[in-house]
Write a protein that holds these residues in place. Structure first.
Motif, PDB file in Angstrom:
ATOM      1  N   THR A  24      21.803  33.716  25.166  1.00 44.61           N
ATOM      2  CA  THR A  24      22.387  34.629  24.188  1.00 44.61           C
ATOM      3  C   THR A  24      21.913  36.051  24.470  1.00 44.61           C
ATOM      4  N   SER A  25      22.617  37.019  23.904  1.00 42.86           N
ATOM      5  CA  SER A  25      22.135  38.395  23.951  1.00 42.86           C
ATOM      6  C   SER A  25      21.567  38.805  22.588  1.00 42.86           C
ATOM      7  N   ASN A  26      21.596  37.879  21.625  1.00 45.16           N
ATOM      8  CA  ASN A  26      21.099  38.152  20.277  1.00 45.16           C
ATOM      9  C   ASN A  26      20.379  36.903  19.770  1.00 45.16           C
ATOM     10  N   LEU A  27      19.120  36.745  20.154  1.00 43.09           N
ATOM     11  CA  LEU A  27      18.384  35.523  19.827  1.00 43.09           C
ATOM     12  C   LEU A  27      18.261  35.295  18.329  1.00 43.09           C
ATOM     13  N   LEU A  28      17.946  36.334  17.566  1.00 43.69           N
ATOM     14  CA  LEU A  28      17.797  36.159  16.119  1.00 43.69           C
ATOM     15  C   LEU A  28      19.101  35.695  15.480  1.00 43.69           C
ATOM     16  N   GLY A  29      20.193  36.315  15.857  1.00 44.66           N
ATOM     17  CA  GLY A  29      21.493  35.918  15.327  1.00 44.66           C
ATOM     18  C   GLY A  29      21.876  34.506  15.733  1.00 44.66           C
ATOM     19  N   ARG A  30      21.584  34.170  16.976  1.00 43.85           N
ATOM     20  CA  ARG A  30      21.915  32.833  17.462  1.00 43.85           C
ATOM     21  C   ARG A  30      21.086  31.766  16.748  1.00 43.85           C
ATOM     22  N   LEU A  31      19.807  32.035  16.525  1.00 43.17           N
ATOM     23  CA  LEU A  31      18.973  31.082  15.789  1.00 43.17           C
ATOM     24  C   LEU A  31      19.518  30.872  14.384  1.00 43.17           C
ATOM     25  N   HIS A  32      19.924  31.958  13.748  1.00 41.69           N
ATOM     26  CA  HIS A  32      20.505  31.843  12.408  1.00 41.69           C
ATOM     27  C   HIS A  32      21.755  30.963  12.439  1.00 41.69           C
ATOM     28  N   GLN A  33      22.597  31.142  13.449  1.00 45.05           N
ATOM     29  CA  GLN A  33      23.807  30.318  13.572  1.00 45.05           C
ATOM     30  C   GLN A  33      23.450  28.845  13.724  1.00 45.05           C
ATOM     31  N   HIS A  34      22.481  28.550  14.593  1.00 42.79           N
ATOM     32  CA  HIS A  34      22.070  27.158  14.786  1.00 42.79           C
ATOM     33  C   HIS A  34      21.546  26.561  13.485  1.00 42.79           C
ATOM     34  N   ARG A  35      20.704  27.302  12.801  1.00 43.20           N
ATOM     35  CA  ARG A  35      20.048  26.774  11.602  1.00 43.20           C
ATOM     36  C   ARG A  35      20.972  26.649  10.408  1.00 43.20           C
ATOM     37  N   SER A  36      21.960  27.518  10.315  1.00 40.91           N
ATOM     38  CA  SER A  36      22.862  27.478   9.166  1.00 40.91           C
ATOM     39  C   SER A  36      24.014  26.499   9.367  1.00 40.91           C
ATOM     40  N   GLY A  37      24.084  25.905  10.552  1.00 31.48           N
ATOM     41  CA  GLY A  37      25.191  25.002  10.839  1.00 31.48           C
ATOM     42  C   GLY A  37      26.445  25.751  11.230  1.00 31.48           C
ATOM     43  N   GLY A  38      26.315  27.034  11.503  1.00 28.41           N
ATOM     44  CA  GLY A  38      27.460  27.851  11.896  1.00 28.41           C
ATOM     45  C   GLY A  38      28.013  27.490  13.252  1.00 28.41           C
ATOM     46  N   ILE A  39      27.275  26.706  14.007  1.00 27.01           N
ATOM     47  CA  ILE A  39      27.731  26.233  15.313  1.00 27.01           C
ATOM     48  C   ILE A  39      27.770  24.713  15.252  1.00 27.01           C
ATOM     49  N   PRO A  40      28.928  24.152  14.925  1.00 23.20           N
ATOM     50  CA  PRO A  40      28.995  22.694  14.887  1.00 23.20           C
ATOM     51  C   PRO A  40      28.824  22.137  16.300  1.00 23.20           C
ATOM     52  N   GLY A  41      28.218  20.985  16.400  1.00 26.35           N
ATOM     53  CA  GLY A  41      28.049  20.373  17.706  1.00 26.35           C
ATOM     54  C   GLY A  41      26.671  19.775  17.874  1.00 26.35           C
TER      55      GLY A  41
END
Length: 104
Positions: A24-41
């Protein structure tokens, strides 16, 4: 702050648990996506949310190349990489200003 720098990262479900390698180019944002379920899979299905390793790269191309390299590694090699700097597989998120992930 590494918020907007290319990096490769490894998430784990727990110590010696399921691993996920991402870029990623935005680790904090990506971690938030993973943790919030914003990235299904994979990460949401297997509860892989603990940041156990990350490396900042000079360019996105370098980060992608490193991600591909790590994805081709044996599991034992990835575990050894994690344990060199994080022997207890602690969640590194607090070092980036995020709260640690608390499993439900």
């Amino acid at each position: 702050m590494i918020e907007r720098h290319p990096c490769v990262y490894i998430l784990a479900s727990g110590r010696h648990g399921t691993l996920y390698v991402g870029v990623t180019s935005n680790l904090l944002g990506r971690l938030h996506q993973h943790r919030s379920g914003g990235i299904p899979g994979f990460t949401s299905r297997y509860h892989v949310h603990r940041l156990v390793h990350y490396e900042v790269a000079d360019t996105m191309e370098a980060a992608i190349a490193r991600e591909k390299q790590l994805k081709n590694w044996h599991r034992d090699w990835k575990a050894a990489l994690i344990e060199r700097s994080n022997p207890l597989w602690d969640d590194l998120s607090p070092s980036l200003g995020l709260p640690p992930f608390l499993s439900s």
